[in-house]
Design a protein around this motif. Structure first.
Motif, short mmCIF file in Angstrom:
data_model
loop_
_atom_site.label_atom_id
_atom_site.label_comp_id
_atom_site.label_asym_id
_atom_site.label_seq_id
_atom_site.Cartn_x
_atom_site.Cartn_y
_atom_site.Cartn_z
N GLY A 64 98.61 0.79 54.95
CA GLY A 64 98.36 -0.43 54.46
C GLY A 64 97.37 -0.79 54.67
N LEU A 65 97.66 -2.51 55.58
CA LEU A 65 97.31 -3.16 55.47
C LEU A 65 97.23 -3.76 57.59
CD1 LEU A 65 96.50 -6.26 53.82
CD2 LEU A 65 95.07 -4.43 54.00
N PRO A 72 89.47 -5.24 54.27
CA PRO A 72 88.20 -4.62 54.24
C PRO A 72 89.03 -3.80 52.71
CG PRO A 72 89.25 -4.01 56.25
CD PRO A 72 89.79 -5.12 56.22
N LEU A 73 87.83 -4.00 51.70
CA LEU A 73 88.16 -3.76 50.67
C LEU A 73 89.35 -1.53 50.96
CD1 LEU A 73 88.06 -2.94 47.78
CD2 LEU A 73 85.96 -1.91 47.48
N PRO A 74 89.40 -0.44 51.37
CA PRO A 74 89.40 0.65 51.74
C PRO A 74 90.74 0.06 51.47
CG PRO A 74 87.07 0.66 52.45
CD PRO A 74 87.40 -0.38 52.32
N ASP A 75 90.96 -0.40 52.84
CA ASP A 75 92.65 -1.28 53.85
C ASP A 75 93.08 -1.62 52.20
OD1 ASP A 75 91.75 -0.22 56.03
OD2 ASP A 75 91.42 -1.93 56.99
N PHE A 76 92.54 -2.12 51.28
CA PHE A 76 93.43 -2.77 50.50
C PHE A 76 93.60 -2.01 49.41
CE2 PHE A 76 93.31 -5.85 46.19
CZ PHE A 76 94.78 -5.57 46.94
N GLY A 132 96.07 7.85 48.76
CA GLY A 132 96.02 7.55 50.21
C GLY A 132 94.32 6.68 51.17
N PRO A 133 94.55 6.73 52.36
CA PRO A 133 93.64 6.03 52.96
C PRO A 133 92.38 6.64 52.59
CG PRO A 133 95.36 6.11 54.63
CD PRO A 133 95.73 6.71 53.39
N THR A 170 91.57 9.05 49.93
CA THR A 170 90.99 8.46 48.68
C THR A 170 90.32 7.16 48.31
OG1 THR A 170 92.38 10.13 47.80
CG2 THR A 170 91.45 9.17 46.30
N ALA A 171 90.81 5.64 49.11
CA ALA A 171 90.33 4.83 48.85
C ALA A 171 89.31 3.43 49.70
CB ALA A 171 91.88 3.49 50.10
N ARG A 172 89.31 5.13 50.40
CA ARG A 172 87.76 4.96 51.76
C ARG A 172 86.63 5.55 50.60
NH1 ARG A 172 90.12 6.60 56.03
NH2 ARG A 172 88.94 8.51 55.74
N GLU A 173 86.93 6.46 49.83
CA GLU A 173 85.45 6.99 48.70
C GLU A 173 85.42 5.93 47.25
OE1 GLU A 173 83.88 9.70 49.19
OE2 GLU A 173 84.90 10.08 51.12
N LEU A 174 86.80 5.64 46.69
CA LEU A 174 86.74 4.72 46.15
C LEU A 174 86.41 3.01 46.10
CD1 LEU A 174 90.29 4.91 44.21
CD2 LEU A 174 88.18 5.95 43.59
N ALA A 175 86.11 3.34 47.68
CA ALA A 175 85.70 1.57 47.70
C ALA A 175 84.12 1.63 48.05
CB ALA A 175 86.14 1.50 48.90
#
Length: 691
Positions: free
Chosen positions: A463-464, A522-526, A536-537, A539-544
């Motif tokens: 997470g953060l 950072p948006l991916p972390d959020f 997870g981290p 997939t979050a980066r891909e979405l960001a």
């Protein structure tokens, strides 16, 4: 002298009134008189309930008397250390004081071998001749010293090293079966030894509550008791179901001639004794007593691990004496450890961060591979049905990989059919939905169990990464009422933390600084920190990278979930999960509250291709950027960032305190390992600004 004589007229003893005059109508003299009578009556009701098991009044009536007593003590400033109201707990203390015992609290010599028992008897007969024995259950709890002066509880002390222990008087006062004031014709000075324990049914109920709150259960009743009695906050002890059996006199101004005679006086004083105590003529009868108690062991509502055989006559005891470690007039004939086979006392349902319901069997504690096991996973509804497992069944328990206990099979049915998961979440009462073999609570972040685990995840490495906010501290803050939502993190102040146990000025300031620094993540972390199921981290980066901003992603997830399906790591199932997360009113409310304090930083969605075709793995911490920022950077310029090293990895970037496993994997696969400086040079060589 006695505290209560039933011949005296006390209106609160039998058929007490349920209505009281308003407090403001009482004079101080009338209030004092009423308080004295209420204290007498409540003490007598406690004795009747805890010692005699023959209450005179209903629980509701008792609560009314107790409440009136508390009200008068508060209104007229009539608090007293002997008052029964002390049973609700006092102010937390900083630490326990170590005090010396009135008399040594020695250990008991023991064995599970019958020949050792007979050898003990031979030694007793050689030294003092024929004796009678008193046989008692060997309680598996916490042994304590209770000191009474003029009938008043002066102090309660843990056994410690046998010579001195911790003064836990404030905690002991909260236990219902610990009288603040003795009854009857008690000695002027009396020190007794008692065993504090948690009844088995209360232990299972308490563990169930802990599991359903998302907390780790206690391994066994003894651990639960020991952990409770050493709490620094007596109000916490008051909430936990402890009880006491008193079983020996350590010192007294009026000693009985025999152990049995002393025990027979205890109930008159208000001291609770065990009804399984027996006097026997010889050692063979004592052995028979042990065998009978072993058979009855599972029917008792308290844990025992054997029996204690004591010489009854006090003069003979004195003649037998003691060693440096144990009294020579007592012997513990121990039970064999329960091994692998036990019964299911209850089933608790644990709610995870994603809402998944996991049924947990609460077991009668059993030894499995040298470890005491009191719970076992039942995995999911399909497996429960397949094994036909239910409460009351006798089962065999194993440990998967010598770690996770699970129910292997049912050996004997003690129930009808198999356990069924509830239709509603046991924590928030939201409907439960099935997804194949799994079951999920639909309450989302509006469910307290999911919420607490969500706060833990929000602060975790995925997470953060809020240092200082782990599982234990989150539980403490939630229990203290400081966190009722993720957003409450941003309302925490240093003073809130320093008032809690274990928090100093430095740790409080550090956590507040960590939280403050997370307001622009950072948006991916959020996105990862929100704990969206299956996100997870990575997939979050891909979405960001695809949407650039949180607002754009949220809008697409709510209105156009099909847009998500073409993104790397996001298929139909993940897209639908994200869609359902954002459509949930409970989740939306929590997210909106967090956004009042947090501004996720947008990322550039115009990607370059400078690093196209390369795959990076990161380990350790980089000096001027987080690992998440480094992953975003290389992905923005066309590379892939993965979490594990393989033959397809082009570079492992190792910062400070790197993981040894990833470095070993890199060497095994001939993957170049770059330090932080070499990573920056690589970026510069490809025309990428890393500042």
């Amino acid at each position: 002298m006695p505290v209560v004589d039933e011949n005296e007229k006390n209106p609160y003893l039998r058929d007490p009134p349920s209505d009281f005059a308003p407090v403001e109508e009482l004079s101080e003299t009338a209030a004092r008189e009423q308080v004295d009578r209420l204290r007498e009556a409540v003490r007598e009701h406690d004795r009747r309930y805890y010692v005699e098991s023959e209450p005179l009044i209903a629980d509701r009536t008792y609560d009314a008397l107790f409440g009136r007593l508390r009200e008068l003590e508060a209104e007229f400033d009539l608090d007293h250390p002997d008052s029964p109201t002390r049973s609700v707990g006092g102010e937390p203390i900083e630490e326990f004081e170590t005090v010396e015992h009135v008399a040594p609290m020695l250990s008991i010599e023991g064995s599970g071998d019958i020949e050792d028992v007979r050898e003990f008897d031979d030694r007793v007969h050689r030294d003092v001749g024929d004796v009678r024995y008193v046989c008692e259950p060997k309680f598996d709890g916490v042994s304590m010293e209770f000191v009474y002066e003029d009938g008043r509880l002066e102090r309660a002390v843990t056994r410690g090293d046998g010579r001195e222990g911790d003064d836990v008087t404030a905690n002991a006062r909260t236990i219902g079966s610990v009288p603040q004031q003795l009854h009857g014709d008690y000695p002027d000075f009396l020190t007794v030894r008692g065993e504090v324990y948690m009844p088995k049914d209360a232990f299972q109920a308490y563990n169930r509550e802990r599991i359903e709150r998302g907390e780790d259960p206690f391994a066994n009743p003894r651990n639960a008791t020991a952990g409770t009695i050493r709490q620094l906050d007596p109000s916490v002890v008051a909430e936990r179901p402890l009880a006491v059996f008193y079983f020996d006199v350590l010192e007294a101004s009026d000693l009985a001639d025999s152990h049995r005679a002393a025990l027979e006086r205890f109930p008159d004083y208000g001291l609770r004794t065990n009804d399984r105590v027996e006097v026997v003529a010889d050692i063979e009868d004592a052995i028979d007593y042990r065998d009978r108690l072993l058979e009855a062991r599972d029917d008792l509502d308290y844990e025992i691990d054997g029996v204690v055989i004591k010489v009854d006559d006090r003069e003979a005891r004195e003649e037998l004496g003691r060693t440096a470690r144990h009294d020579r007039w007592a012997f513990a004939y121990k039970f064999p450890a329960r091994a692998e086979v036990t019964s299911i006392a209850d089933v608790a349902v644990q709610v995870g961060r994603t809402g998944r319901l996991t049924p947990v069997a609460l077991l009668e504690p059993v030894d499995v591979g040298g470890v005491t096991v009191s719970r076992a996973s039942l995995h999911n509804p399909e497996e429960i049905a397949e094994k036909n497992v239910n409460i009351g069944d006798t089962v065999r328990v194993q440990r998967a990989g010598d770690v996770i206990p699970y129910v292997e099979e049912v050996l004997e049915k003690g129930s009808e059919g198999h356990y069924e998961l509830p239709d509603a979440c046991p924590v928030c009462d939201s409907p439960v939905e099935r997804d194949g073999p799994m079951a999920f609570c639909t309450g989302g972040l509006g469910c307290d169990a999911q919420l607490r685990r969500s706060i833990e995840y929000y602060a975790s490495d995925d997470g953060l990464d809020l240092e200082g906010l782990g599982e234990k501290s989150v539980r403490q803050l939630v229990d203290a009422g400081l966190l009722e939502s993720v957003a409450d993190l941003y309302a925490l102040e240093r003073e809130d933390l320093t008032e809690l146990e274990g928090w100093g000025e430095t740790s409080a300031e550090n956590l507040c600084a960590e939280i403050e620094a997370s307001r622009e993540p950072p948006l991916p972390d959020f996105l990862s920190a929100l704990g969206i199921p299956l996100v997870g981290p990575t997939t979050a980066r891909e979405l960001a990278r695809e949407f650039g901003s949180f607002e754009a992603l949220r809008e697409a997830a709510e209105a156009e979930p099909e847009r998500l399906e073409g993104i790397d790591d996001v298929g139909e199932t993940v897209a639908e999960t994200i869609h359902e997360f954002f459509l949930s009113e409970a989740n939306a409310a929590v997210v909106d509250d967090v956004l009042e304090h947090v501004s996720p930083q947008a990322v550039a969605i115009d990607e370059g291709d400078e690093l196209a075709g390369l795959t990076f793995v990161f380990t350790g911490s980089l000096e001027d950027m987080t690992r998440g920022e480094a992953q975003d950077l290389v992905e923005t310029h066309g590379a892939n960032a993965t979490s594990s090293v393989s033959g397809n990895t082009d570079y492992l970037v190792a910062g400070e305190n790197p993981g040894a496993t990833k470095q070993d994997d890199a060497r095994d696969n001939d993957v170049p390992i770059l330090d932080a400086a070499e990573f920056r040079r690589l970026l510069e060589e490809n025309g990428i600004d890393s500042e």
